[in-house]
Motif scaffolding. Structure first.
Motif, PDB file in Angstrom:
ATOM      1  N   VAL A 185       4.697  14.154  -1.664  1.00  0.00           N
ATOM      2  CA  VAL A 185       5.199  13.613  -0.397  1.00  0.00           C
ATOM      3  C   VAL A 185       4.636  12.204  -0.206  1.00  0.00           C
ATOM      4  CG1 VAL A 185       5.247  13.886   2.109  1.00  0.00           C
ATOM      5  CG2 VAL A 185       5.350  15.905   0.628  1.00  0.00           C
ATOM      6  N   GLU A 186       5.518  11.239  -0.014  1.00  0.00           N
ATOM      7  CA  GLU A 186       5.099   9.857   0.182  1.00  0.00           C
ATOM      8  C   GLU A 186       4.648   9.660   1.634  1.00  0.00           C
ATOM      9  OE1 GLU A 186       7.386   6.688  -2.296  1.00  0.00           O
ATOM     10  OE2 GLU A 186       8.877   8.134  -1.574  1.00  0.00           O
ATOM     11  N   ALA A 187       3.343   9.592   1.822  1.00  0.00           N
ATOM     12  CA  ALA A 187       2.795   9.407   3.167  1.00  0.00           C
ATOM     13  C   ALA A 187       2.834   7.952   3.600  1.00  0.00           C
ATOM     14  CB  ALA A 187       1.366   9.927   3.227  1.00  0.00           C
ATOM     15  N   LEU A 188       2.654   7.038   2.634  1.00  0.00           N
ATOM     16  CA  LEU A 188       2.748   5.598   2.896  1.00  0.00           C
ATOM     17  C   LEU A 188       3.642   4.980   1.841  1.00  0.00           C
ATOM     18  CD1 LEU A 188      -1.016   4.713   3.621  1.00  0.00           C
ATOM     19  CD2 LEU A 188       0.805   5.116   5.303  1.00  0.00           C
ATOM     20  N   LYS A 189       4.571   4.133   2.281  1.00  0.00           N
ATOM     21  CA  LYS A 189       5.550   3.551   1.371  1.00  0.00           C
ATOM     22  C   LYS A 189       5.536   2.029   1.485  1.00  0.00           C
ATOM     23  CE  LYS A 189       8.471   7.585   2.280  1.00  0.00           C
ATOM     24  NZ  LYS A 189       9.772   8.061   2.852  1.00  0.00           N
ATOM     25  N   ASN A 190       4.816   1.388   0.596  1.00  0.00           N
ATOM     26  CA  ASN A 190       4.836  -0.075   0.488  1.00  0.00           C
ATOM     27  C   ASN A 190       4.501  -0.744   1.821  1.00  0.00           C
ATOM     28  OD1 ASN A 190       5.186  -2.479  -1.020  1.00  0.00           O
ATOM     29  ND2 ASN A 190       7.268  -2.717  -0.210  1.00  0.00           N
ATOM     30  N   ILE A 191       3.319  -0.457   2.349  1.00  0.00           N
ATOM     31  CA  ILE A 191       2.888  -1.001   3.640  1.00  0.00           C
ATOM     32  C   ILE A 191       2.350  -2.416   3.447  1.00  0.00           C
ATOM     33  CG2 ILE A 191       1.259  -0.754   5.541  1.00  0.00           C
ATOM     34  CD1 ILE A 191       3.427   1.369   5.563  1.00  0.00           C
ATOM     35  N   ASN A 192       2.850  -3.340   4.270  1.00  0.00           N
ATOM     36  CA  ASN A 192       2.353  -4.718   4.306  1.00  0.00           C
ATOM     37  C   ASN A 192       2.002  -5.063   5.744  1.00  0.00           C
ATOM     38  OD1 ASN A 192       2.912  -5.940   1.448  1.00  0.00           O
ATOM     39  ND2 ASN A 192       4.768  -4.806   1.972  1.00  0.00           N
ATOM     40  N   MET A 199       5.685   2.957  13.303  1.00  0.00           N
ATOM     41  CA  MET A 199       5.813   3.585  11.990  1.00  0.00           C
ATOM     42  C   MET A 199       6.720   4.811  12.051  1.00  0.00           C
ATOM     43  SD  MET A 199       1.996   3.285  10.319  1.00  0.00           S
ATOM     44  CE  MET A 199       2.649   3.850   8.729  1.00  0.00           C
ATOM     45  N   SER A 200       7.421   5.059  10.954  1.00  0.00           N
ATOM     46  CA  SER A 200       8.282   6.235  10.809  1.00  0.00           C
ATOM     47  C   SER A 200       8.393   6.583   9.328  1.00  0.00           C
ATOM     48  CB  SER A 200       9.674   5.955  11.383  1.00  0.00           C
ATOM     49  OG  SER A 200      10.578   7.006  11.093  1.00  0.00           O
ATOM     50  N   ALA A 201       8.160   7.853   9.013  1.00  0.00           N
ATOM     51  CA  ALA A 201       8.336   8.359   7.650  1.00  0.00           C
ATOM     52  C   ALA A 201       7.626   7.506   6.607  1.00  0.00           C
ATOM     53  CB  ALA A 201       9.828   8.461   7.321  1.00  0.00           C
ATOM     54  N   GLY A 202       6.389   7.080   6.915  1.00  0.00           N
ATOM     55  CA  GLY A 202       5.583   6.346   5.952  1.00  0.00           C
ATOM     56  C   GLY A 202       5.867   4.871   5.862  1.00  0.00           C
ATOM     57  N   ARG A 203       6.782   4.366   6.686  1.00  0.00           N
ATOM     58  CA  ARG A 203       7.151   2.950   6.649  1.00  0.00           C
ATOM     59  C   ARG A 203       6.885   2.284   8.000  1.00  0.00           C
ATOM     60  NH1 ARG A 203      11.660   5.143   3.674  1.00  0.00           N
ATOM     61  NH2 ARG A 203      11.743   4.326   1.534  1.00  0.00           N
ATOM     62  N   ILE A 204       6.734   0.992   7.965  1.00  0.00           N
ATOM     63  CA  ILE A 204       6.647   0.209   9.199  1.00  0.00           C
ATOM     64  C   ILE A 204       8.055  -0.198   9.607  1.00  0.00           C
ATOM     65  CG2 ILE A 204       5.859  -1.956  10.226  1.00  0.00           C
ATOM     66  CD1 ILE A 204       3.330  -1.719   8.575  1.00  0.00           C
ATOM     67  N   GLU A 205       8.458   0.211  10.801  1.00  0.00           N
ATOM     68  CA  GLU A 205       9.779  -0.116  11.323  1.00  0.00           C
ATOM     69  C   GLU A 205       9.816  -1.523  11.915  1.00  0.00           C
ATOM     70  OE1 GLU A 205      12.762   1.744  11.856  1.00  0.00           O
ATOM     71  OE2 GLU A 205      12.062   3.280  10.466  1.00  0.00           O
ATOM     72  N   GLN A 206       8.764  -1.868  12.655  1.00  0.00           N
ATOM     73  CA  GLN A 206       8.733  -3.170  13.323  1.00  0.00           C
ATOM     74  C   GLN A 206       7.312  -3.504  13.719  1.00  0.00           C
ATOM     75  OE1 GLN A 206      11.421  -3.496  16.660  1.00  0.00           O
ATOM     76  NE2 GLN A 206      10.707  -5.522  17.269  1.00  0.00           N
ATOM     77  N   ILE A 207       6.977  -4.787  13.666  1.00  0.00           N
ATOM     78  CA  ILE A 207       5.696  -5.294  14.143  1.00  0.00           C
ATOM     79  C   ILE A 207       5.986  -6.343  15.207  1.00  0.00           C
ATOM     80  CG2 ILE A 207       3.578  -6.544  13.559  1.00  0.00           C
ATOM     81  CD1 ILE A 207       3.834  -5.422  10.722  1.00  0.00           C
ATOM     82  N   LEU A 225       0.834  -1.202   0.000  1.00  0.00           N
ATOM     83  CA  LEU A 225       0.000   0.000   0.000  1.00  0.00           C
ATOM     84  C   LEU A 225       0.872   1.256   0.000  1.00  0.00           C
ATOM     85  CD1 LEU A 225      -3.167   0.275   0.176  1.00  0.00           C
ATOM     86  CD2 LEU A 225      -2.771   1.127   2.493  1.00  0.00           C
ATOM     87  N   SER A 226       0.582   2.165  -0.914  1.00  0.00           N
ATOM     88  CA  SER A 226       1.316   3.422  -1.023  1.00  0.00           C
ATOM     89  C   SER A 226       0.333   4.568  -1.234  1.00  0.00           C
ATOM     90  CB  SER A 226       2.320   3.386  -2.172  1.00  0.00           C
ATOM     91  OG  SER A 226       3.317   2.398  -1.948  1.00  0.00           O
ATOM     92  N   LYS A 227       0.707   5.752  -0.698  1.00  0.00           N
ATOM     93  CA  LYS A 227      -0.130   6.940  -0.849  1.00  0.00           C
ATOM     94  C   LYS A 227       0.756   8.167  -0.856  1.00  0.00           C
ATOM     95  CE  LYS A 227      -3.881   9.484  -0.917  1.00  0.00           C
ATOM     96  NZ  LYS A 227      -4.734   9.538  -2.129  1.00  0.00           N
ATOM     97  N   THR A 228       0.511   9.061  -1.820  1.00  0.00           N
ATOM     98  CA  THR A 228       1.301  10.283  -1.968  1.00  0.00           C
ATOM     99  C   THR A 228       0.382  11.499  -1.916  1.00  0.00           C
ATOM    100  OG1 THR A 228       2.931   9.130  -3.341  1.00  0.00           O
ATOM    101  CG2 THR A 228       2.905  11.526  -3.465  1.00  0.00           C
ATOM    102  N   PHE A 229       0.830  12.539  -1.219  1.00  0.00           N
ATOM    103  CA  PHE A 229       0.119  13.821  -1.185  1.00  0.00           C
ATOM    104  C   PHE A 229       1.064  14.892  -1.721  1.00  0.00           C
ATOM    105  CE2 PHE A 229      -1.946  11.472   2.304  1.00  0.00           C
ATOM    106  CZ  PHE A 229      -3.277  11.590   1.924  1.00  0.00           C
ATOM    107  N   GLY A 230       0.774  15.429  -2.905  1.00  0.00           N
ATOM    108  CA  GLY A 230       1.573  16.514  -3.452  1.00  0.00           C
ATOM    109  C   GLY A 230       3.056  16.213  -3.542  1.00  0.00           C
TER     110      GLY A 230
END
Length: 354
Positions: free
Chosen positions: A15-22, A206-214, A8-13
């Motif tokens: 800016v990458e708000a979500l980067k390849n979320i699984n 989460m940090s900077a649109g990515r998942i750091e750890q689950i 899952l990815s989402k960009t606003f203007g």
């Protein structure tokens, strides 16, 4: 599996708000998205709810694709940070609003609203208006309004952030107990570490649109897999140096200041001769007589001792390295600043970063 998110990815203007979320969330699980402001956690929650449409990727709820569906077609319920209650409607009318929009029969509405209000311990408050309720009571109304429509997924957008500290602690317990009794899959967005730890089965940092750890709260806190997770979830002491000795169940890191710290190596990651960083939480550092007999016992100089009621925070100098320790207040007066004092910790209390 209740909720599945892939790429899952989402960009606003730009800016990458979500980067390849699984992400996978199990049926009945209480799952938290934890991170600082701007990390993407709210964007992810709103993408699940249908407020935002992702640029790419997929969201599946109970094997049903959600992307491209309207909010009303997703069978999810969202509790907002400010509760979003209708001030001109009574508690009963607020809770029944979603059922009326679904054109339920009056008898069915009365039954389900009554059950929802009882579930959140507001029986007798049906005729009151939001302005006549406390913050905690308003939060319960918002929760009842979300649950009464029997959603497949409950989404909570920092619902406790407007409450004072004591009430927030009480409501953590109440919301968690209600979630357990209903058995609904729940996703909470929060920046509050204690809130996430107290309420969650698992957490995604989460940090900077990515998942750091689950992981579970214990895994996130005691075995962080990234430096960001370690630093965001609590205070740490850091020791950087080189691995100078390596055995099957024990390794030694030597810092530039000459400290030699033994730790438990990580299979496949700890390598002799490589630069690495060891971290330890302040509450795992023992001071004074409690340090006796520990593998990493060292002599230190006490720089300060801060009294916090139930605990004492020590700032110590070990060689050229500053170390923080947190100890329970057992009635023993700490030494004066400048005094020599022993510190130490066990090998398994450290965590390793290459």
């Amino acid at each position: 599996m209740s909720l599945v998110i892939r790429s899952l990815s989402k960009t606003f203007g730009g800016v990458e708000a979500l980067k390849n979320i699984n992400l996978d969330v199990s049926d009945g699980e209480f799952f938290s998205l934890l991170g600082p402001s701007g990390c993407g956690k709210t964007t992810l929650l709103r993408s699940i709810a249908g407020i935002y449409e992702p640029d790419s990727g997929e969201i599946m709820l109970n094997d049903r694709a959600l992307c491209g569906r309207a909010m009303s077609e997703r069978n999810t319920a969202l509790v907002f940070q400010n509760y979003a209650l209708f001030p001109h409607l009574s508690v009963f009318e607020n809770v029944s609003f979603g059922l009326k929009m679904r054109r339920q029969k009056p008898a069915e509405i009365a039954r389900r609203v009554g059950e929802a209000i009882e579930l959140v311990h507001l029986s007798g408050f049906e005729s009151r208006y939001p302005g006549q309720l406390s913050g905690g009571q308003q939060q319960r109304v918002a929760l009842a309004r979300a649950l009464v429509v029997e959603p497949d997924l409950l989404l909570l957008d920092e619902p406790l952030s407007n409450l004072d500290a004591k009430l927030r602690e009480t409501m953590r317990h109440e919301v968690r107990e209600i979630q357990k009794s209903v058995g609904i899959t729940t996703i909470l967005v929060t920046h509050d570490i204690q809130e996430a730890f107290a309420m969650s089965d698992r957490i995604a940092v989460m940090s900077a649109g990515r998942i750091e750890q689950i992981g579970t709260p214990e895994e996130i806190y005691s075995a962080p897999s990234t430096m960001f997770t370690a630093e965001f979830t609590g205070q740490i002491n850091r020791f950087s140096g080189r691995v100078v000795d390596l055995e099957a169940d024990r390794a030694v890191l030597e810092t530039e200041g000459g400290l030699r710290i033994s730790f438990r190596p990580v299979a496949g990651e700890t390598k002799q001769g490589e630069d690495a960083t060891l971290m330890i939480r302040p509450e795992r550092v023992r001071v004074d007589v409690e340090a006796d007999g520990l593998p990493n016992r060292m002599e230190a100089t006490l720089e300060s001792a801060t009294y916090l009621g139930s605990m004492i925070i020590y700032r110590l100098r070990v060689g050229g390295t500053e170390v923080s320790a947190q100890a329970a207040n057992v009635g023993r007066r700490p030494p004066a600043a400048g005094a020599p004092i022993s510190v130490g910790w066990d090998e398994h209390d450290t965590f390793f970063q290459r």
